[in-house]
Design a protein around this motif. Sequence first.
Motif, PDB file in Angstrom:
ATOM      1  N   LYS A  59       1.219  -0.975  -0.146  1.00  0.00           N
ATOM      2  CA  LYS A  59       0.154   0.169   0.128  1.00  0.00           C
ATOM      3  C   LYS A  59       1.372   0.937   0.223  1.00  0.00           C
ATOM      4  N   GLY A  60       0.601   2.001  -0.647  1.00  0.00           N
ATOM      5  CA  GLY A  60       1.056   3.231  -0.877  1.00  0.00           C
ATOM      6  C   GLY A  60       1.940   2.837  -1.364  1.00  0.00           C
ATOM      7  N   VAL A  61       2.491   2.298  -2.532  1.00  0.00           N
ATOM      8  CA  VAL A  61       3.494   1.968  -3.758  1.00  0.00           C
ATOM      9  C   VAL A  61       3.479   1.603  -4.917  1.00  0.00           C
ATOM     10  N   ALA A  62       3.756   2.275  -5.767  1.00  0.00           N
ATOM     11  CA  ALA A  62       2.977   2.015  -7.127  1.00  0.00           C
ATOM     12  C   ALA A  62       4.615   1.293  -7.604  1.00  0.00           C
ATOM     13  N   VAL A  63       4.228  -0.071  -8.738  1.00  0.00           N
ATOM     14  CA  VAL A  63       5.436  -0.397  -8.667  1.00  0.00           C
ATOM     15  C   VAL A  63       5.877  -0.052 -10.341  1.00  0.00           C
ATOM     16  N   LEU A  64       6.600   0.137 -10.720  1.00  0.00           N
ATOM     17  CA  LEU A  64       6.800   0.607 -12.530  1.00  0.00           C
ATOM     18  C   LEU A  64       7.851  -0.734 -12.621  1.00  0.00           C
ATOM     19  N   THR A  65       7.738  -1.369 -13.617  1.00  0.00           N
ATOM     20  CA  THR A  65       8.452  -2.164 -13.851  1.00  0.00           C
ATOM     21  C   THR A  65       9.522  -1.711 -15.575  1.00  0.00           C
ATOM     22  N   LEU A  66      11.101  -1.474 -15.851  1.00  0.00           N
ATOM     23  CA  LEU A  66      11.157  -1.117 -17.565  1.00  0.00           C
ATOM     24  C   LEU A  66      11.089  -2.424 -17.726  1.00  0.00           C
ATOM     25  N   GLU A  67      11.012  -2.740 -18.861  1.00  0.00           N
ATOM     26  CA  GLU A  67      11.007  -3.565 -19.521  1.00  0.00           C
ATOM     27  C   GLU A  67      12.208  -3.765 -20.384  1.00  0.00           C
ATOM     28  N   SER A  68      12.812  -2.806 -21.121  1.00  0.00           N
ATOM     29  CA  SER A  68      13.714  -2.695 -22.091  1.00  0.00           C
ATOM     30  C   SER A  68      14.673  -1.491 -21.472  1.00  0.00           C
ATOM     31  N   ASN A  69      15.939  -1.304 -22.282  1.00  0.00           N
ATOM     32  CA  ASN A  69      16.558   0.405 -22.715  1.00  0.00           C
ATOM     33  C   ASN A  69      15.650   0.973 -23.221  1.00  0.00           C
ATOM     34  N   ASP A  70      14.815   0.422 -24.330  1.00  0.00           N
ATOM     35  CA  ASP A  70      13.979   1.545 -25.247  1.00  0.00           C
ATOM     36  C   ASP A  70      13.210   2.558 -24.695  1.00  0.00           C
ATOM     37  N   GLY A  71      13.221   2.042 -23.528  1.00  0.00           N
ATOM     38  CA  GLY A  71      12.166   2.893 -22.472  1.00  0.00           C
ATOM     39  C   GLY A  71      10.691   2.898 -22.268  1.00  0.00           C
ATOM     40  N   ARG A  72      10.276   1.310 -22.423  1.00  0.00           N
ATOM     41  CA  ARG A  72       8.882   0.734 -22.274  1.00  0.00           C
ATOM     42  C   ARG A  72       9.558   0.401 -21.018  1.00  0.00           C
ATOM     43  N   VAL A  73       7.622   0.554 -20.553  1.00  0.00           N
ATOM     44  CA  VAL A  73       8.137   0.221 -18.675  1.00  0.00           C
ATOM     45  C   VAL A  73       6.179   0.079 -18.361  1.00  0.00           C
ATOM     46  N   LEU A  74       6.242  -1.065 -17.182  1.00  0.00           N
ATOM     47  CA  LEU A  74       4.698  -1.832 -17.787  1.00  0.00           C
ATOM     48  C   LEU A  74       5.059  -1.252 -16.132  1.00  0.00           C
ATOM     49  N   PHE A  75       2.939  -0.923 -15.713  1.00  0.00           N
ATOM     50  CA  PHE A  75       2.407  -0.351 -14.804  1.00  0.00           C
ATOM     51  C   PHE A  75       0.802  -0.943 -14.755  1.00  0.00           C
ATOM     52  N   LYS A  76       1.154  -1.943 -13.615  1.00  0.00           N
ATOM     53  CA  LYS A  76      -0.591  -2.752 -13.486  1.00  0.00           C
ATOM     54  C   LYS A  76      -0.510  -3.055 -15.111  1.00  0.00           C
ATOM     55  N   ASN A  77       0.205  -3.882 -15.761  1.00  0.00           N
ATOM     56  CA  ASN A  77      -0.263  -4.506 -16.808  1.00  0.00           C
ATOM     57  C   ASN A  77      -0.474  -3.293 -18.110  1.00  0.00           C
ATOM     58  N   GLN A  78      -0.305  -2.263 -17.920  1.00  0.00           N
ATOM     59  CA  GLN A  78      -0.532  -1.465 -19.344  1.00  0.00           C
ATOM     60  C   GLN A  78       1.395  -0.927 -19.555  1.00  0.00           C
ATOM     61  N   LEU A  79       1.456  -0.511 -21.041  1.00  0.00           N
ATOM     62  CA  LEU A  79       3.029  -0.252 -21.407  1.00  0.00           C
ATOM     63  C   LEU A  79       2.733   1.485 -21.300  1.00  0.00           C
ATOM     64  N   PHE A  80       3.170   1.931 -20.577  1.00  0.00           N
ATOM     65  CA  PHE A  80       4.229   3.289 -20.661  1.00  0.00           C
ATOM     66  C   PHE A  80       5.080   3.269 -22.118  1.00  0.00           C
ATOM     67  N   VAL A  81       5.647   5.108 -22.143  1.00  0.00           N
ATOM     68  CA  VAL A  81       6.623   4.892 -22.635  1.00  0.00           C
ATOM     69  C   VAL A  81       7.727   5.621 -22.962  1.00  0.00           C
ATOM     70  N   ILE A  82       8.548   6.267 -22.567  1.00  0.00           N
ATOM     71  CA  ILE A  82       9.494   7.294 -21.317  1.00  0.00           C
ATOM     72  C   ILE A  82       9.285   8.216 -22.151  1.00  0.00           C
ATOM     73  N   ASP A  83       9.578   7.926 -23.660  1.00  0.00           N
ATOM     74  CA  ASP A  83       9.434   9.279 -24.436  1.00  0.00           C
ATOM     75  C   ASP A  83       8.605  10.195 -24.675  1.00  0.00           C
ATOM     76  N   ASN A  84       6.571   9.458 -24.156  1.00  0.00           N
ATOM     77  CA  ASN A  84       5.456   9.809 -24.440  1.00  0.00           C
ATOM     78  C   ASN A  84       5.275  11.021 -22.914  1.00  0.00           C
ATOM     79  N   ALA A  85       6.073  12.235 -23.067  1.00  0.00           N
ATOM     80  CA  ALA A  85       5.521  12.859 -21.841  1.00  0.00           C
ATOM     81  C   ALA A  85       3.615  12.660 -21.458  1.00  0.00           C
TER      82      ALA A  85
END
Length: 140
Positions: A59-85
């Motif tokens: 509780k109180g922690v949001a865990v982001l998983t950095l999938e690869s070196n190209d900036g793909r981030v996984l959060f709650k089974n949703q894919l984010f990209v570092i470059d997408n501000a």
Amino acid sequence: MPLNLEQPKRKTGISLTPLIDVVFILLLFFMLTSSFVPWRIVDTPLAVSSAPKADAEPKGVAVLTLESNDGRVLFKNQLFVIDNASQMSDLVEQNQDKTIAIKAKEGVTLQSLMLLADQLKLLGAENISIANAFSSKETK
């Protein structure tokens, strides 16, 4: 009267030619003995263990998983990209009151991890943590 056959002595100066020769020899020596090694990636124990953990997110922690070196981030089974501000900004705004913990998958470099942490800080995240920096593969 004796005949003086000695020529008058010229004033002798210091010749720079041997000095320049020595400098070039030293330069050549150091150029040939030094090694030009390309930059290497720092090997760090950042990888998430291969066995997925069944623990729920604290509780109180949001865990982001950095999938690869190209900036793909996984959060709650949703894919984010570092470059997408805008996407990352929304993610930070939704978790403003939480600590953002970053996990890294196998093969992710420290540079990519720090790039993500810097991006999160720039977007306003206050509490960022590297979740598994000191965990070992034996620990389950």
